[in-house]
Design an enzyme around this catalytic site. Structure first.
Site, PDB file in Angstrom:
ATOM      1  N   SER A  43       0.812  -1.175  -0.067  1.00  0.00           N
ATOM      2  CA  SER A  43      -0.008   0.139  -0.142  1.00  0.00           C
ATOM      3  C   SER A  43       0.898   1.170  -0.097  1.00  0.00           C
ATOM      4  O   SER A  43       0.439   2.331  -0.392  1.00  0.00           O
ATOM      5  CB  SER A  43      -0.966   0.184   1.366  1.00  0.00           C
ATOM      6  OG  SER A  43      -0.261  -0.370   2.207  1.00  0.00           O
ATOM      7  N   ASP A  81       5.753  -6.890   2.605  1.00  0.00           N
ATOM      8  CA  ASP A  81       5.210  -7.192   1.415  1.00  0.00           C
ATOM      9  C   ASP A  81       5.829  -7.560   0.232  1.00  0.00           C
ATOM     10  O   ASP A  81       6.932  -6.741  -0.233  1.00  0.00           O
ATOM     11  CB  ASP A  81       3.997  -6.273   1.023  1.00  0.00           C
ATOM     12  CG  ASP A  81       2.703  -6.573   1.229  1.00  0.00           C
ATOM     13  OD1 ASP A  81       2.370  -7.854   1.550  1.00  0.00           O
ATOM     14  OD2 ASP A  81       1.795  -5.595   1.269  1.00  0.00           O
ATOM     15  N   GLU A 112       0.253 -12.350  -1.654  1.00  0.00           N
ATOM     16  CA  GLU A 112      -1.357 -12.420  -2.009  1.00  0.00           C
ATOM     17  C   GLU A 112      -1.769 -13.379  -2.675  1.00  0.00           C
ATOM     18  O   GLU A 112      -0.830 -14.040  -3.488  1.00  0.00           O
ATOM     19  CB  GLU A 112      -1.802 -11.144  -2.541  1.00  0.00           C
ATOM     20  CG  GLU A 112      -1.620  -9.880  -2.142  1.00  0.00           C
ATOM     21  CD  GLU A 112      -2.229  -8.695  -2.775  1.00  0.00           C
ATOM     22  OE1 GLU A 112      -2.671  -8.764  -3.995  1.00  0.00           O
ATOM     23  OE2 GLU A 112      -1.981  -7.456  -2.454  1.00  0.00           O
ATOM     24  N   GLU A 179      -8.907  -9.634   3.603  1.00  0.00           N
ATOM     25  CA  GLU A 179      -9.287  -8.079   3.312  1.00  0.00           C
ATOM     26  C   GLU A 179     -10.691  -7.934   2.767  1.00  0.00           C
ATOM     27  O   GLU A 179     -10.926  -8.922   1.599  1.00  0.00           O
ATOM     28  CB  GLU A 179      -8.222  -7.660   2.381  1.00  0.00           C
ATOM     29  CG  GLU A 179      -8.537  -6.255   1.991  1.00  0.00           C
ATOM     30  CD  GLU A 179      -7.336  -5.438   1.606  1.00  0.00           C
ATOM     31  OE1 GLU A 179      -6.167  -5.908   1.555  1.00  0.00           O
ATOM     32  OE2 GLU A 179      -7.546  -4.244   1.047  1.00  0.00           O
TER      33      GLU A 179
HETATM   34  O1  KIV Z   1      -0.278  -3.150   1.690  1.00  0.00           O
HETATM   35  C1  KIV Z   1      -1.049  -3.369   2.856  1.00  0.00           C
HETATM   36  O2  KIV Z   1      -1.111  -2.308   3.488  1.00  0.00           O
HETATM   37  C2  KIV Z   1      -1.882  -4.560   2.985  1.00  0.00           C
HETATM   38  C3  KIV Z   1      -2.929  -4.338   4.024  1.00  0.00           C
HETATM   39  C4  KIV Z   1      -4.040  -3.683   3.582  1.00  0.00           C
HETATM   40  C5  KIV Z   1      -3.288  -5.692   4.806  1.00  0.00           C
HETATM   41  O3  KIV Z   1      -1.657  -5.666   2.644  1.00  0.00           O
END
Ligand code: KIV
Length: 263
Positions: A43, A81, A112, A179
């Site tokens: 994000s 991530d 994901e 989510e």
């Molecule tokens: O990238 C992010 O902030 C996320 C959250 C919304 C779980 O994956």
């Protein structure tokens, strides 16, 4: 708190608190806070770099964010991530992406979906790296999903998501982000799994909650999904600070005598 404690949280029915963060300054504050886990989410593409989706951010940029956060929050569990497609181009290149995020300072990675990369998740876990899954609204698939919309509304979708949740656990994920799914589905998945679920827009029955920091602090004006609760009107507070500084400079009341080097 370590990754290993998370299972105990679930057993004790104690909720896990995760917040996203992307930089050193905020990481220092989170390090002193009561939260359990920092997610350096992709994000970042949206809230730090102003893109409309998470798609444009790459592994190198994510590694810079992870490194900044890990310098600011040495006492917290940091999950980094894996960005768009970085784990869909074969084993070698996926493991290089994992390596960059881990060497930047993450203690676990998040990716994901599960269909088509079950073996990769197993391989990452077998390499000694904890993996957090992410199902439901998976923003990297925004175009396939037809927008940022609630998932798991039809019976078929619910069954598919439950199957994917089981697959995440079987592949060795230590926890699972859910989510934007209906609360009853999140509850079913949470009860079905041994690993903890962490919800965002998934109701009250998950084993924990995550929010994007900018949403939590009320820093974003343009868009507020219904699942967001802001604990501060950060936008108004900061706007006021910038405007008071401007007024003080223009009225020549800044810098005051004690704020100057005289002589
Ligand atoms: O990238 C992010 O902030 C996320 C959250 C919304 C779980 O994956």
């Amino acid at each position: 708190m370590t990754i290993l404690n998370l299972a105990e949280y679930k057993n004790r029915k104690e909720h896990i608190v995760m917040v996203t963060c992307y930089d050193y300054t905020f990481a220092r504050i989170l390090n002193d806070s009561d939260i359990d886990i920092i997610l350096v989410g992709d994000s970042a593409a949206m809230v730090m770099h102003g893109f409309d989706t998470t798609i444009p951010i790459d592994v190198e940029a994510m590694a810079v964010h992870v490194a900044s956060v890990s310098r600011g929050a040495p006492d917290k569990v940091i999950v980094g991530d894996l960005p768009f497609l970085s784990y869909r181009k074969g084993l070698q290149s996926s493991m290089e992406a994992v390596e960059k995020i881990m060497k930047a300072g993450a203690q676990a990675i998040k990716l994901e979906g599960i269909d088509g990369h079950e073996d990769l998740v197993r391989h990452i876990v077998d390499s000694g790296i904890p993996v957090m899954g992410h199902l439901g609204l998976t923003p990297q698939s925004v175009h396939q999903l037809g927008g940022f919309r609630v998932q798991g509304r039809t019976e078929d979708d619910r069954e598919r998501l439950k199957k994917q949740a089981r697959a995440c656990q079987q592949a060795g994920c230590f926890s699972l982000v859910l989510e934007c799914v209906p609360d009853t589905l999140a509850e079913e998945i949470t009860q079905m799994l041994d690993i903890p679920t962490i919800g965002i827009g998934a109701g009250i029955h998950t084993d924990g909650q995550v929010l994007v920091m900018q949403d939590l602090l009320g820093l974003t004006r343009d868009f507020k999904p219904r699942f967001v609760r802001s604990y501060l009107d950060g936008y108004a507070t900061m706007l006021d600070a910038f405007n008071r500084f401007t007024a003080d400079v223009r009225s020549k009341s800044f810098p005051a005598k004690e704020e100057r080097y005289t002589g």
